[in-house]
Design a protein around this motif. Sequence first.
Motif, PDB file in Angstrom:
ATOM      1  N   THR A  25       0.915  -0.993  -0.203  1.00 16.31           N
ATOM      2  CA  THR A  25      -0.031  -0.042   0.036  1.00 16.31           C
ATOM      3  C   THR A  25       0.991   1.143  -0.028  1.00 16.31           C
ATOM      4  O   THR A  25       1.859   1.510   0.854  1.00 16.31           O
ATOM      5  CB  THR A  25      -0.929   0.097   1.296  1.00 16.31           C
ATOM      6  OG1 THR A  25      -1.651  -1.157   1.170  1.00 16.31           O
ATOM      7  CG2 THR A  25      -1.812   1.218   0.978  1.00 16.31           C
ATOM      8  N   GLY A  26       0.493   2.160  -0.843  1.00 22.70           N
ATOM      9  CA  GLY A  26       1.345   3.423  -1.049  1.00 22.70           C
ATOM     10  C   GLY A  26       2.262   3.409  -1.975  1.00 22.70           C
ATOM     11  O   GLY A  26       3.116   4.275  -2.323  1.00 22.70           O
ATOM     12  N   THR A  27       2.580   2.366  -2.941  1.00 21.74           N
ATOM     13  CA  THR A  27       3.421   2.084  -3.922  1.00 21.74           C
ATOM     14  C   THR A  27       2.948   2.503  -5.291  1.00 21.74           C
ATOM     15  O   THR A  27       3.567   2.408  -6.421  1.00 21.74           O
ATOM     16  CB  THR A  27       4.016   0.788  -3.949  1.00 21.74           C
ATOM     17  OG1 THR A  27       2.962  -0.188  -4.175  1.00 21.74           O
ATOM     18  CG2 THR A  27       4.700   0.446  -2.823  1.00 21.74           C
ATOM     19  N   GLY A  28       1.536   3.193  -5.339  1.00 19.52           N
ATOM     20  CA  GLY A  28       1.053   3.299  -6.568  1.00 19.52           C
ATOM     21  C   GLY A  28       0.533   2.455  -7.393  1.00 19.52           C
ATOM     22  O   GLY A  28       0.332   2.287  -8.699  1.00 19.52           O
ATOM     23  N   LYS A  29      -0.198   1.143  -6.816  1.00 19.77           N
ATOM     24  CA  LYS A  29      -0.641   0.052  -7.047  1.00 19.77           C
ATOM     25  C   LYS A  29      -1.632   0.316  -8.196  1.00 19.77           C
ATOM     26  O   LYS A  29      -1.768  -0.185  -9.333  1.00 19.77           O
ATOM     27  CB  LYS A  29      -0.935  -1.023  -6.272  1.00 19.77           C
ATOM     28  CG  LYS A  29      -1.875  -2.113  -6.669  1.00 19.77           C
ATOM     29  CD  LYS A  29      -1.994  -3.132  -5.483  1.00 19.77           C
ATOM     30  CE  LYS A  29      -2.571  -2.412  -4.177  1.00 19.77           C
ATOM     31  NZ  LYS A  29      -4.134  -2.125  -4.430  1.00 19.77           N
ATOM     32  N   GLU A  67      -7.545  -5.127  -3.655  1.00 19.99           N
ATOM     33  CA  GLU A  67      -7.546  -5.629  -2.247  1.00 19.99           C
ATOM     34  C   GLU A  67      -8.319  -6.869  -2.230  1.00 19.99           C
ATOM     35  O   GLU A  67      -9.092  -7.022  -1.539  1.00 19.99           O
ATOM     36  CB  GLU A  67      -8.676  -4.343  -1.467  1.00 19.99           C
ATOM     37  CG  GLU A  67      -8.207  -2.933  -1.871  1.00 19.99           C
ATOM     38  CD  GLU A  67      -7.111  -2.764  -0.954  1.00 19.99           C
ATOM     39  OE1 GLU A  67      -6.696  -3.436   0.021  1.00 19.99           O
ATOM     40  OE2 GLU A  67      -6.117  -1.836  -1.353  1.00 19.99           O
ATOM     41  N   ALA A  68      -7.495  -7.686  -2.666  1.00 14.48           N
ATOM     42  CA  ALA A  68      -8.049  -9.149  -3.163  1.00 14.48           C
ATOM     43  C   ALA A  68      -7.638 -10.137  -1.527  1.00 14.48           C
ATOM     44  O   ALA A  68      -7.878 -11.204  -1.795  1.00 14.48           O
ATOM     45  CB  ALA A  68      -7.348  -9.692  -4.156  1.00 14.48           C
ATOM     46  N   ALA A  98      -5.244  -8.402  -6.979  1.00 14.15           N
ATOM     47  CA  ALA A  98      -4.206  -7.366  -6.582  1.00 14.15           C
ATOM     48  C   ALA A  98      -4.394  -6.870  -5.160  1.00 14.15           C
ATOM     49  O   ALA A  98      -5.574  -7.033  -4.605  1.00 14.15           O
ATOM     50  CB  ALA A  98      -4.109  -6.209  -7.523  1.00 14.15           C
ATOM     51  N   GLY A  99      -3.228  -6.597  -4.497  1.00 17.82           N
ATOM     52  CA  GLY A  99      -3.250  -6.264  -3.093  1.00 17.82           C
ATOM     53  C   GLY A  99      -2.043  -5.938  -2.602  1.00 17.82           C
ATOM     54  O   GLY A  99      -1.146  -6.023  -3.178  1.00 17.82           O
ATOM     55  N   ARG A 157       2.276   6.143   2.986  1.00 24.43           N
ATOM     56  CA  ARG A 157       1.567   6.055   1.881  1.00 24.43           C
ATOM     57  C   ARG A 157       2.340   6.501   0.621  1.00 24.43           C
ATOM     58  O   ARG A 157       1.502   6.404  -0.520  1.00 24.43           O
ATOM     59  CB  ARG A 157       0.036   6.845   2.173  1.00 24.43           C
ATOM     60  CG  ARG A 157      -0.628   6.359   3.257  1.00 24.43           C
ATOM     61  CD  ARG A 157      -1.264   5.232   3.462  1.00 24.43           C
ATOM     62  NE  ARG A 157      -2.078   4.870   2.166  1.00 24.43           N
ATOM     63  CZ  ARG A 157      -2.682   3.612   2.175  1.00 24.43           C
ATOM     64  NH1 ARG A 157      -2.548   2.577   2.980  1.00 24.43           N
ATOM     65  NH2 ARG A 157      -3.665   3.539   1.230  1.00 24.43           N
ATOM     66  N   HIS A 158       3.356   7.147   0.586  1.00 25.56           N
ATOM     67  CA  HIS A 158       4.142   7.622  -0.625  1.00 25.56           C
ATOM     68  C   HIS A 158       5.560   7.591  -0.223  1.00 25.56           C
ATOM     69  O   HIS A 158       5.978   7.126   0.978  1.00 25.56           O
ATOM     70  CB  HIS A 158       3.647   8.966  -0.655  1.00 25.56           C
ATOM     71  CG  HIS A 158       3.587  10.007   0.081  1.00 25.56           C
ATOM     72  ND1 HIS A 158       4.822  10.693   0.429  1.00 25.56           N
ATOM     73  CD2 HIS A 158       2.698  10.421   0.984  1.00 25.56           C
ATOM     74  CE1 HIS A 158       4.870  11.597   1.566  1.00 25.56           C
ATOM     75  NE2 HIS A 158       3.465  11.412   1.798  1.00 25.56           N
TER      76      HIS A 158
END
Length: 852
Positions: free
Chosen positions: A40-44, A364-365, A556-557, A796-797
């Motif tokens: 989370t926060g990697t620009g997925k 968000e699987a 994806a998650g 988050r970034h």
Amino acid sequence: MAREEFPAFPFQPYAIQLQLMRAVYGALEKGGVAIVESPTGTGKTLSLICSVLQWLEDRGSDSSRGGDDKDSDEPEWMKEFSTKRDKPVDTKAKVVKKKCGDFFGTPDDSSPQRRQRDSHRKSKSLQAAVEDEDDEEFLLEDYSSDGGGITTMKRKPGGAYSDSSDSDEDEEGDEVEAVPLKIFFCSRTHSQLSQFIRELKRTSFSTSLKTVALGSRKTLCVNQDVLKLGSASRINDRCLDLQKKKKSSSQKVSTRNSPSFVSHHNFFQVDDQRMIKSKTSACPFLKKQRQRKQFKEAVVASQPMDIEDLVHLGQKLGSCPYYGSRNSLPMAQVVVLPYQSLLHAATRESLGINLKDSVVIFDEAHNLVDTVTNTYSSQLSTLQLRQVSSQLSEYLSRFRTRLAPANRRYIQTLLVLVQALLERLMSVGSREKEPGVQDVQTPAAITTINDFVFSLGIDNINLFKLCRYIKESNIVNKVSGYGDKYLSQQNELTPSSTAGFHPLAAFLVSLTTAQSDGRVLIVESSDGECMFKFLMLDAAKHFSEVVQQARTVILAGGTLQPVAELRDRLLFQVPDESLHFFSCGHIVPGESILPLAIAKGPSGKTFDFTYQSRSSPQMIEELGRLLINISVIVPEGIVVFFPSFEYESQVHKCWDKSGILSSILKKKNIFREPRNASAVEAVLQEYKTSITTGGGALLLSVVGGKMSEGINFSDGMGRCVVMVGLPYPSSRDPELLEKIKYIDELNNTKNRKESSSPPSQQRTGFTLQQCGHRGRDYYENLCIKAVNQSIGRAIRHAKDYAAILLLDGRYVTTGGPAAKLPEWIKEHLVVVRGGFGEAHRLLHRFFKHNHR
């Protein structure tokens, strides 16, 4: 064909983002199932958009395939959108006139007494005919079923709902267009779907591709009279009611003394001061074709719209956004929708979704397995069964002489079935309870489907034919519509009548769609109310339908570990060569993250937050002392996650009495996550305001609550995340135990289709201590997934930084729960087995280095 560059990415991508896009593009070329893990926060989300839509554009945006399935539950006005009626339907006046015959002849010139008697007789006969015609819309059409189970419906010309309020509009039907290759993007919540739309707008694909968002009735409805019902089920039921039947609009008129009949624009009048009634569409947002067409054109011509945009457009045009977005579906290339709308086969069919050769993305699987099983589970309460029983009895009494024999038999069969279900629940509810038992829900029985059916004595009822009858005869809306009318005449205010019938239909369907992978639980609540719960145990069987139809499925998650469990429970039928896996690290540098596994508190007590020990005053006070210490070190915001709302309340109460809250308040304001999800936004805003004004804040949250998923605690909102203990689910939950038992008994994948053990050999009185390796792993994975989701709310970034504190002695054991943490946390994890002083020094150094 491989692709190295992705020009639609709005800025220079990081290396891991470029790796992700190339991996996804390659998986799309090969087909099959891709598992994409990106913290989370990697620009997925943006990376998924730019890779998948670039692939779609490279294939040619005009690629098309066969038309979508149009056999759906859409209201008749949508089906009439592209057709015109060949001949007008008889008005209600004509039907009444046919039934009343010579009552519309020349008045008799006999004596005044004869005329008065005839007038009274004619008035009563006319009233009876009108009352019969009033109920005509609720009468089931003739239904016939041959011995082979092939069912046919004898429908009236023009369909069951051929009335239209749009006859005054002369519009051409929509042209039949080629259906483009579709990308379906699914997520769990509407807020996550809105985030996808925002990210999509940052790319050039927002103008080159047509995008449609689908949502629930509750989120898209613009009819305030329906919205005020509150719950999603009541809104759904009311919406269906307003489609399937016509509401009578009434007004009083003054007429002559003699009975008369006037036909004018579907109006009729009877006798002095009688009611004039007209049939119009009950929902004002389903009336005009012109507005519907304008809505559709606006959706496909504009930039991507999220749920709020669709609602605003519907309010502006006076057209229904829910059905308007569905009507735009065939032309869309990108479809954004919630999980359940795509995972549930019947919902896919009703929406007209065709997955053939499409690409399906589940964001968000990490909870996808449980989402699939929950989608196919159902429940049915005593209150709902009583409601259905009353409706069916009243309906049969009213229409017995007018129903076709097959309809009478099926209704009588339904009554027998409902009575058997009621008797079973009543027998459970009448048992004497043990004194002192205060569990919210107590399991009274858990059975297989076969055992359940035999226990009711209904094994002679063909449930498959009964379910087909319910679906094809439209009995739910016919009986419920009459029930609503009957109750309104009795001046009884109740929820929509379909609120009981739909759960019954769903429960019966559940009994016919599962074999060894279904269980029926009878649950008794503390107030004595009982209900049936159908539990679906095998997610792979239903998810395989999506995998087989789609060209490519992408899961994806942020963290999807352990992948072995995901494959075993969801993808066991996918061959190795069709399964692709990609995982990347975090974009933040190592010095921007500090995960600490802490075994002891400031006074040297070992943290033991097991269920047996966590409520001790010493443990609660030790936790409070740690938070007092870190409140001095950590700038801005601290988020603390507790295992449950009950424990958070207990801790808060103890801290208030001991003065710990007062000590924390000297450094930071304290906020608490509300149980009511609708109040979360207000609390978050107050928390954020407290941080931005320079005072700092501490937020007490709950694992599994609204704040543990979907909320971003970026920058100052989450400089430190504290995980209190390990949030294992209750080991006494009967549903969870049955899932663990089923997983534990699964055979190898070659024999998966066979029952894991016949009902007669299944164990009774199963406890967590009895489970084997598979079941134990599943139980532990539930806990660690919840931990991963909660601590992933921070950072988050790339320029963000935060500390993560894992408080419990179990986190520091070799091979313990920390071994299942995400790789980007494990590679930086510092295990603090000694005193708290070491953790204090590390925290002080970390924030001194990062805080500017």
